[in-house]
Design an enzyme around this catalytic site. Structure first.
Site, PDB file in Angstrom:
ATOM      1  NE  ARG A 115      49.953  -7.244  11.883  1.00  0.00           N
ATOM      2  CZ  ARG A 115      48.758  -6.709  11.604  1.00  0.00           C
ATOM      3  NH1 ARG A 115      47.939  -6.325  12.580  1.00  0.00           N
ATOM      4  NH2 ARG A 115      48.373  -6.553  10.366  1.00  0.00           N
ATOM      5  CB  VAL A 116      51.159 -13.889   9.991  1.00  0.00           C
ATOM      6  CG1 VAL A 116      51.147 -14.756  11.235  1.00  0.00           C
ATOM      7  CG2 VAL A 116      49.754 -13.404   9.664  1.00  0.00           C
ATOM      8  CG  ASP A 117      50.573  -8.232   8.362  1.00  0.00           C
ATOM      9  OD1 ASP A 117      51.311  -8.150   9.368  1.00  0.00           O
ATOM     10  OD2 ASP A 117      49.498  -7.618   8.267  1.00  0.00           O
ATOM     11  CG  ASP A 118      55.923  -8.224   4.779  1.00  0.00           C
ATOM     12  OD1 ASP A 118      56.579  -9.012   5.478  1.00  0.00           O
ATOM     13  OD2 ASP A 118      55.680  -8.420   3.577  1.00  0.00           O
TER      14      ASP A 118
END
Ligand code: PRX
Length: 699
Positions: free
Chosen positions: A567-570
């Site tokens: 994932r590149v988000d939180d």
């Protein structure tokens, strides 16, 4: 001619890859085993399918795949309507347009529709249609209890009867087309039965994983306002008994406090876990399943619905705010779940299929219930824990039911790998022919162990990349069609055009890495977030205009293979479970002694990632083990045990920019002890915070 750039690479792969001869296959296996992780590059590590496998596969070669893929991209309407009309029952065919889509926020509202105007029913396609085709006596479900030796079976006809009885009961209490039904059940046969019963009458099920806390359950009940909640009194998982009904009771009080009262709580008496006499009971609201459902007729008319009518809601975590109700509709989802299942597992009528996922997650929706049953498959449903009573349980079940397709998560593979090969070799496993992996990237070591130790170096592994939102597989190997690379999900499924973009949203070509997006719709795509179409557009379609943004990073190698990088988000992925950092933070700060919290994911040997929380206690409260325990307990109570932080790191303050934004990049580095990679901290409001955090790392 509008084929994605991947295709050029696909052709190269086709030409340059070793031909699938027995010798080549052996060589590549040797190479993998001997060189292990020490290979010059994982990109060059290929495992070639055997001739025998490829010969019998539904898609026997890269060439055949390319033909079909090209057709699916050049004329999606023709490709998907061909499958939809030949393999499914429609009471009435869709209108002139097979699909319509707008994925570009600049051109108006995001809209995805497939087969609109088509009238069908997913339950009918799973059961009645298969029974009419002669599968009535075929086993639909082999159920295996938590305790070895206790099991049950249902044929397709028996399953239909059970489904109809429940459907009739639901109708009798006033559940109608479009009504929500919340389901909080473990892996009993009653779980797929409930899903199918809802689908039969056009009700919208929302299954909540029975590991979520009362609060999480209440949150979902308040959001979708069901007429009825369906649960069981208790379940045994491994040696533990979990009193599910108590959790539901607490959730129903909490939802009533928030203005949503549920009239009926239908409770299955799971006798092996708890007797009814010991179950707490709310007269007038609670009803024993066994007392009412079997009294209803075993046939029930189907509610014919539009392809775009909702089938189910499934809540999932995002990077911010409360969980999102991902909405899937009927027709497109049905066609997509069934077709992906068939091709990605090379499904044959004689297969016995076992997916270890729980129906509380999307994998259990698409690949325990709908995908397999639409194909008339025999499915194993397992109630228990995969390492109970010992780490050989999975292979015991494989041998017992002669499982041919085994689909699981990397976290389980890694944990069984740690327990040692003797638990595997004790069992024959010779029925196995295809393996599958889902939920997170599978590291090459775990891949090889699954391939060699479990699959006897015979069984291709489908490393299926997809999401709750996508409804079905998006990037996945097709077993037998092309050489695999351990750790790569390989190539897109039919009709899917993945693109990798840079931070500005520019599509990258050739070998590259960046953000994974999709540039077209596919039948199984989710249509909205329940009650919040704006959040749907903002989260998924605004970050990169014109594309669906997946939230994942991805690399494409020189041969066009896709490597998911996380994932590149939180969002954190713990044992394949998706957890929003914001959710854990908000649980932590609800603790009266917590002033502030920031949560990051750190690498974990078995779980993939684990939750690492930085916590600032309120003034005057000192760091203590009691506080640590009590903070963890708060998260367990508010979300569920699976979201409990592994580490609480005391923080006198958090690293924030002058505008007050927490610099998570720095926290991640501290959490993974990569202290020489902290990067530029000069823009922090108080750079001294970083040193304080480092000093407190091991307290
Ligand atoms: O990060 C990706 C990871 O799981 C996320 C989706 O989580 P969820 O919606 O809970 O669905 C899980 C089951 C489909 C993705 O954004 N993920 C899932 N499968 C893979 C994966 N990452 C790498 N490889 C996979 N095969």
């Amino acid at each position: 001619n509008n084929l994605p750039p991947t295709n050029a690479h696909l052709r190269q792969v086709d030409a340059s890859a070793p031909q699938p001869s027995a010798a080549a296959s052996k060589l590549s296996h040797l190479k993998a085993v001997v060189l292990g992780e020490a290979l010059a590059s994982e990109d060059d590590d290929v495992v070639v399918p055997s001739h025998e496998f490829s010969r019998q596969a539904l898609v026997p070669s890269m060439q055949k795949y390319l033909e079909m893929y090209k057709a699916s991209i050049e004329d999606p309407a023709k490709f998907w309507s061909g499958i939809a009309s030949s393999e499914f029952y429609w009471k009435q065919k869709w209108g002139d347009q097979v699909y319509s889509e707008n994925l570009d926020v600049r051109k108006g509202n995001i809209k995805i529709e497939w087969f609109k105007g088509g009238i069908t029913n997913v339950c009918y396609n799973c059961l009645d249609k298969n029974i009419d085709a002669g599968l009535g006596d075929k086993i639909a479900i082999y159920w295996e209890s938590n305790e070895p030796g206790f099991d049950a079976t249902l044929t397709y006809s028996q399953l239909l009867h059970r489904v109809c009885q429940l459907a009739n009961y639901l109708k009798s209490i006033g559940v109608r087309k479009g009504d929500a039904v919340v389901v909080y059940l473990p892996m009993l046969m009653e779980l797929p039965i409930t899903m199918l019963a809802c689908a039969r009458i056009g009700a919208v099920h929302s299954v909540v994983f029975a590991g979520f806390s009362a609060e999480s359950l209440a949150q979902r009940i308040v959001d979708c306002k069901p007429k009825v909640v369906i649960t069981c009194n208790a379940v045994k998982r491994g040696p533990k008994t979990i009193h599910l009904k108590d959790i539901v009771d607490a959730a129903l009080i909490e939802s009533a406090n928030n203005g949503i009262s549920v009239d009926v709580c239908l409770t299955y008496e799971n006798q092996s876990a708890l007797k009814r006499e010991s179950t707490k009971w709310e007269k007038g609201r609670d009803v024993w399943w066994e007392d009412v459902v079997p009294k209803f007729p075993t046939s029930c008319d189907v509610e014919w619905v539009d392809a775009e009518d909702p089938l189910f809601l499934l809540y999932t975590s995002g990077s911010t705010g409360k969980p999102k109700g991902v909405l899937h509709t009927t027709g497109g989802y049905m066609v997509y779940a069934a077709t992906t299942f068939k091709y990605a597992f090379d499904y044959k009528d004689s297969d016995v299929y076992w997916c270890t996922a729980d129906c509380g997650w999307i994998t259990g929706h698409s690949y325990v219930t709908y995908g397999p049953m639409l194909n008339g498959a025999t499915v194993v449903v397992f109630e228990g824990a995969p390492n109970y009573p010992d780490p050989g349980r999975c292979w015991d079940i494989v041998d017992k039911f002669k499982v041919t397709i085994f689909y699981t998560a990397p976290t389980l593979v890694r944990s069984l790998m740690r327990d040692g090969d003797e638990y595997v070799t004790r069992y024959s496993r010779k029925s196995l022919r295809v393996l599958g992996s889902v939920g997170e990237p599978i590291n090459p070591t775990a891949w090889r162990w699954l391939y060699n130790a479990v699959g006897g170096s015979r069984c291709p592994i489908s490393d299926t990349w997809w999401q709750t939102e996508t409804g079905g597989f998006m990037i996945t190997p097709l077993p037998g069609a092309w050489p695999q690379k351990p750790g790569s999900a390989t190539f897109p499924f039919f009709g899917v055009q993945p693109v990798i973009v840079d931070e500005k949203g520019v599509e990258l070509d050739g070998e590259c890495s960046g953000y994974l997006c999709v540039k077209n719709s596919w039948p199984g795509a989710f249509r909205t977030l329940y009650g919040d179409h704006e959040r749907y557009e903002t989260t998924y379609f605004k970050p990169f205009s014109g594309y669906y943004f997946t939230g994942d990073g991805c690399r494409r190698d020189k041969d066009g293979y896709h490597w998911l990088t996380g994932r590149v988000d939180d969002v954190i992925n713990v044992s394949g479970h998706r957890i929003g950092t914001a959710e854990v933070e908000s649980a932590l700060v609800s603790h009266p002694h917590c002033a502030e919290a920031a949560v990051v994911g750190v690498e974990h040997e078995v779980k993939g990632q684990s939750i690492y929380a930085f916590v600032t206690p309120v003034e005057g409260i000192s760091y203590s083990d009691e506080l640590r325990k009590s903070l963890i307990l708060t998260v367990r109570q508010q979300i569920g045990a699976f979201a409990a932080p592994d580490k609480i790191h005391w923080a006198p303050g958090l690293p924030k920019t002058r505008s007050g934004k927490i610099m998570r990049r720095v926290l991640r580095k501290i959490a993974s002890r990569q202290l020489d990679e902290l990067g530029d901290t000069s823009t922090l409001a108080d750079p001294g915070v970083v040193d304080q955090l480092i000093q407190l790392a091991d307290i």
